[in-house]
Design an enzyme around this catalytic site. Sequence first.
Site, PDB file in Angstrom:
ATOM      1  N   VAL A  15       0.830  -1.208   0.000  1.00  0.00           N
ATOM      2  CA  VAL A  15       0.000   0.000   0.000  1.00  0.00           C
ATOM      3  C   VAL A  15       0.864   1.259   0.000  1.00  0.00           C
ATOM      4  O   VAL A  15       0.599   2.219  -0.740  1.00  0.00           O
ATOM      5  CB  VAL A  15      -0.966  -0.001   1.199  1.00  0.00           C
ATOM      6  CG1 VAL A  15      -1.758   1.307   1.260  1.00  0.00           C
ATOM      7  CG2 VAL A  15      -1.922  -1.189   1.109  1.00  0.00           C
ATOM      8  N   GLU A 130     -10.199   6.505   5.752  1.00  0.00           N
ATOM      9  CA  GLU A 130     -11.076   5.925   4.727  1.00  0.00           C
ATOM     10  C   GLU A 130     -10.603   4.546   4.273  1.00  0.00           C
ATOM     11  O   GLU A 130     -11.414   3.641   4.059  1.00  0.00           O
ATOM     12  CB  GLU A 130     -11.142   6.863   3.521  1.00  0.00           C
ATOM     13  CG  GLU A 130     -12.029   6.373   2.379  1.00  0.00           C
ATOM     14  CD  GLU A 130     -13.492   6.306   2.774  1.00  0.00           C
ATOM     15  OE1 GLU A 130     -14.031   5.176   2.837  1.00  0.00           O
ATOM     16  OE2 GLU A 130     -14.084   7.361   3.026  1.00  0.00           O
ATOM     17  N   VAL A 133     -11.445   0.518   5.748  1.00  0.00           N
ATOM     18  CA  VAL A 133     -12.596  -0.346   5.460  1.00  0.00           C
ATOM     19  C   VAL A 133     -12.865  -0.352   3.963  1.00  0.00           C
ATOM     20  O   VAL A 133     -13.010   0.704   3.348  1.00  0.00           O
ATOM     21  CB  VAL A 133     -13.860   0.136   6.202  1.00  0.00           C
ATOM     22  CG1 VAL A 133     -15.052  -0.762   5.853  1.00  0.00           C
ATOM     23  CG2 VAL A 133     -13.643   0.145   7.708  1.00  0.00           C
ATOM     24  N   ILE A 137     -13.397   1.681  -1.818  1.00  0.00           N
ATOM     25  CA  ILE A 137     -14.803   2.123  -1.754  1.00  0.00           C
ATOM     26  C   ILE A 137     -14.915   3.256  -0.735  1.00  0.00           C
ATOM     27  O   ILE A 137     -14.530   3.085   0.423  1.00  0.00           O
ATOM     28  CB  ILE A 137     -15.726   0.962  -1.323  1.00  0.00           C
ATOM     29  CG1 ILE A 137     -15.556  -0.237  -2.263  1.00  0.00           C
ATOM     30  CG2 ILE A 137     -17.174   1.414  -1.291  1.00  0.00           C
ATOM     31  CD1 ILE A 137     -16.298  -1.478  -1.809  1.00  0.00           C
ATOM     32  N   GLY A 188      -2.326 -15.169  -3.613  1.00  0.00           N
ATOM     33  CA  GLY A 188      -2.054 -13.974  -2.825  1.00  0.00           C
ATOM     34  C   GLY A 188      -3.283 -13.327  -2.227  1.00  0.00           C
ATOM     35  O   GLY A 188      -3.201 -12.244  -1.634  1.00  0.00           O
ATOM     36  N   LYS A 206     -13.773  -4.224  10.835  1.00  0.00           N
ATOM     37  CA  LYS A 206     -14.357  -3.259   9.911  1.00  0.00           C
ATOM     38  C   LYS A 206     -15.790  -2.907  10.303  1.00  0.00           C
ATOM     39  O   LYS A 206     -16.195  -1.738  10.221  1.00  0.00           O
ATOM     40  CB  LYS A 206     -14.310  -3.827   8.486  1.00  0.00           C
ATOM     41  CG  LYS A 206     -12.890  -3.974   7.953  1.00  0.00           C
ATOM     42  CD  LYS A 206     -12.842  -4.741   6.648  1.00  0.00           C
ATOM     43  CE  LYS A 206     -11.417  -4.899   6.144  1.00  0.00           C
ATOM     44  NZ  LYS A 206     -11.336  -5.756   4.941  1.00  0.00           N
TER      45      LYS A 206
END
Length: 434
Positions: A15, A130, A133, A137, A188, A206
């Site tokens: 990320v 943001e 979760v 989206i 993965g 979440k």
Amino acid sequence: MKDCISIGLLGLGTVGSGVVKIVEDHQDRLAHQIGCSVQVKKILVKDLEKERSISIQKDLLTTDAYEILDDAEVDVVVEVMGGIEDARKYILHALRNKKHVVTANKDLMALYGTELLRVANENKCDLFYEASVAGGIPIIRSLVDGLAADRVTKLMGIVNGTTNFILTKMSNEGKAYEDVLKEAQELGFAEADPTSDVEGLDAARKMTILAKLGFSMDVELEDVQVRGISSVSSEDIDFAKYFGYTMKLIGYAKRNDNRIEVSVGPTLIAHNHPLASVSNEFNAVYVYGEAVGETMFYGPGAGSLPTATAIVSDLVAVMKNMRLGVNGTSAVLPQYPKEIKEDHEIYFKSFFRFTVKDQLGSFAEITSIFTESDISFEKIIQVPLKHKGLAEIILVTHHASYSAYKKVLENLETSDVVDEVRSYYRIAGEDLDV
């Protein structure tokens, strides 16, 4: 006004690399959005010499978090390192140094979100999350901003891509759980230790965040009833299909008046419900509001660039606030005292599958066990089992309370005519408001 906003990045994994790539590739877009340039000033890594998927100047890397946290030129700290205790310590330090924070850490926000938001408020800092979760989206911003004027009554959705991939494969290809899990690991989609995903813990964290925001209550992880998918069999999925249902791991949160329930578990959804068609690693969340009615948010729930997109969107929000001088005003702490429903206040339909002795009177006793708990049958089939002297009963109930189902399960387990209770699942999307 500043000519450049500086970012300190904690972590450079999948990320973190995505964040660097988007910031570098979208400089024109970011400058247009916020009115100045953006630079990644320093990045915390564990190993300075590690080979990486993106090209990074060596002088940007550090193994000392405090080179970022105590740097007066760093405006925003982006935490994508994962873990809980170190991440909490670093974020608290950053906030107390008047630095804004963006994080993708669902575990941290589920456990310590209220504390971190309080400290952010005290220091007039933004804390946005943001990406914690549903990946790319924009569900959190939709709850906080888009539906701010509405009263959310229910949240229901698929918030874990790993389990959705596994259940999709089991349903479409008839494969056993263990075989699909191995395939998910090879591709993965699942970790070497998949416990957090397959036992529902990731989804529970979440749902803690979503319920806290949706209901404006200080919902904690321990308030979530959690059950995973490791016991789901291909036979369960086949019988569910026979009755018109698809198996999904569903996160569910509902409010009646100001009393709430929050759960995660393998759940049957009618074939014609939109969530039934959400396949593989994709996520989807239904939000029900008193004014807006039903809304659905769908998209990739994980991955480098989808998650990084959510993080950079939060960065843009922080930077816009900086330019306007309104940082630290967006976090809204819980409004209502938390009231968790008792088992007798939670109602739903259920699917049962169990074997009984194939003899006179067995069905009458089974019927009596359900009748004593005021549970009636909507659908039922009985399948003889060859050469075992047993019959299998599969049934769907009408709505009943969770306490009644628990009593029925207890009585089935101790009944002389019941050989084995093979499975029991909630049915969702066919609610009765009580």
